[in-house]
Scaffold this active site. Structure first.
Site, PDB file in Angstrom:
ATOM      1  N   SER A 241       0.986  -1.305   0.578  1.00 28.20           N
ATOM      2  CA  SER A 241       0.121   0.127   0.202  1.00 28.20           C
ATOM      3  C   SER A 241       0.860   1.606   0.398  1.00 28.20           C
ATOM      4  O   SER A 241       2.105   1.202   0.388  1.00 28.20           O
ATOM      5  CB  SER A 241      -0.944   0.140   1.433  1.00 28.20           C
TER       6      SER A 241
ATOM      7  N   TYR B  14      -0.949  -1.034  10.858  1.00 30.73           N
ATOM      8  CA  TYR B  14      -1.616  -0.759   9.749  1.00 30.73           C
ATOM      9  C   TYR B  14      -0.470  -0.889   8.876  1.00 30.73           C
ATOM     10  O   TYR B  14       0.088  -2.184   8.097  1.00 30.73           O
ATOM     11  CB  TYR B  14      -2.980  -0.917   8.644  1.00 30.73           C
TER      12      TYR B  14
ATOM     13  N   LYS C  74       2.414  -3.121   6.062  1.00 31.05           N
ATOM     14  CA  LYS C  74       2.950  -3.902   5.046  1.00 31.05           C
ATOM     15  C   LYS C  74       4.407  -3.771   4.797  1.00 31.05           C
ATOM     16  O   LYS C  74       4.763  -4.465   4.227  1.00 31.05           O
ATOM     17  CB  LYS C  74       1.954  -2.483   4.457  1.00 31.05           C
TER      18      LYS C  74
END
Ligand code: UFG
Length: 341
Positions: A124, A148, A152
């Site tokens: 992302s 989050y 990644k």
């Protein structure tokens, strides 16, 4: 030979399954359906007229995962499965590290065991955090500022280590900007379980009357109209990008990162205006405080994906709005046939 798609029932996953089937691949899906619906895959089969194989299991369950590798000739893996809500990750960091990181390690272990070394990972643009400059190129520093985003970034590092340990791997790290829209059939699309956090589904739910008014998080950013700028990309373009990355990974070895975006930024007010034009509706909105953690502007330098994958996004902002609206109007309750009480 088949392509294994983890999290294949999710928003980007199911659009990618559709493109894979259309391109002639056999597709096997693993999903635990924690934040997705099996109906999305049924509809993918309906649209394409082709079958895919579905395993309802969790990647943390190693034993069940192994049966998938035993029962199928898997050639490559596209890994979408994972938790993805920024705010939730701040509240429950351990479940993000557990789910996103451990499941990826399990998956890679199994791939190693069965000698499957072509891998496409759903990363992302959030790994960039607050960008030093826009457009953002792949070499920009990584400053993810929430759990989050850090999962990644950490997974990207794990995959680089894996390649260092064995140069036969071919790994694509795809950094998505802001996927919106839906398949042009209006049969599959984004299906938020609760009140949407993201802008586009919020707009469509206001338009259909499920929500009253859009809150715009700040109009005092240093942007052309003061609202946040993002690189919105049609989910079908994004799905096609996965097929291109997969094809490249089948013919090379190495680890490569690719930004998948359009390279164009639109402000919140510009997206609202585009949606109003396409739908013929007025979206009531109010300006509220900035949302903590938001950045002023984020859009991609997409030249590497164009150069190395031969991929460019082709759908514009109005098509994104039109398809998002078609999905919303055809499926007012998402994949549920009626509102759950
Ligand atoms: N916004 C509003 N009102 C809303 C929702 C969003 O004004 O109700 C604004 C935000 O402030 C921002 C823009 O609309 O300026 C886009 O916000 P989104 O929540 O749709 O998307 P983000 O860019 O914040 O985050 C998304 C994904 C993340 C991902 C990131 C990648 O949600 O998971 O893109 O850059 F990591």
């Amino acid at each position: 030979m088949a392509i294994l798609v983890t999290g294949g029932a999710g928003y980007i996953g199911c659009h990618t399954c559709l493109e894979l089937l259309d391109a002639g691949y056999d597709v096997i899906v693993i999903d635990n359906f924690s934040n997705s619906h099996p109906e999305s895959l049924r509809r993918v089969m309906e649209i394409t007229g082709k079958k895919l194989t579905v395993y309802s299991l969790d990647l943390l369950d190693k034993k069940s995962l192994e049966t998938v590798f035993q029962q199928n000739q898997i050639e490559a893996v596209i890994h979408f499965a994972g938790l993805k809500a920024v705010g939730e990750s701040v509240l429950f960091p351990l479940s993000y590290y557990q789910t996103n990181i451990l499941s990826t390690v399990n998956l890679c272990e199994m791939m190693k065991r069965y000698d499957v070394k072509h891998f496409v990972f759903s990363s992302s643009a959030t790994v960039y955090g607050i960008p030093e400059q826009v457009p953002i190129c792949e070499k920009a520093s990584l400053r993810a500022n929430n759990p989050y985003g850090r999962t990644k970034r950490m997974i990207e590092e794990i995959l680089r280590d894996l390649f260092q340990s064995d140069p036969n791997w071919s790994i694509a790290l795809l950094r998505y900007f802001n996927p919106i829209g839906a398949h042009e059939s209006g049969k599959i699309g984004e299906n938020p379980k609760e009140i949407p956090n993201n802008l586009m589904p919020y707009i469509t739910q206001v338009a259909i009357g499920k929500l009253q008014v859009l809150s715009i998080y700040g109009n005092d950013y240093p942007t052309r109209d003061g609202t946040g700028i993002r690189d919105y990309i049609h989910v079908v373009d994004l799905a096609k990008g996965h097929v291109k990355a997969l094809e490249k990974m089948m013919t090379t070895t190495g680890v490569e990162t690719y930004n998948l975006g359009t390279g164009k930024g639109y402000s919140v007010l510009e997206l609202v205006a585009a949606f109003e034009k396409v739908s013929g509706l007025k979206i009531p909105y109010k300006i509220v405080e900035r949302r903590p953690g938001d950045i002023a502007a984020s859009f991609a330098d997409v030249s590497k994906a164009k150069r190395e994958l031969g991929w460019v996004a082709s759908k514009g902002i109005e098509e994104m709005c039109r398809d998002a609206w078609k999905w919303q109007t055809q499926n007012p309750y998402g994949y549920e046939s009626r509102k759950e009480q």
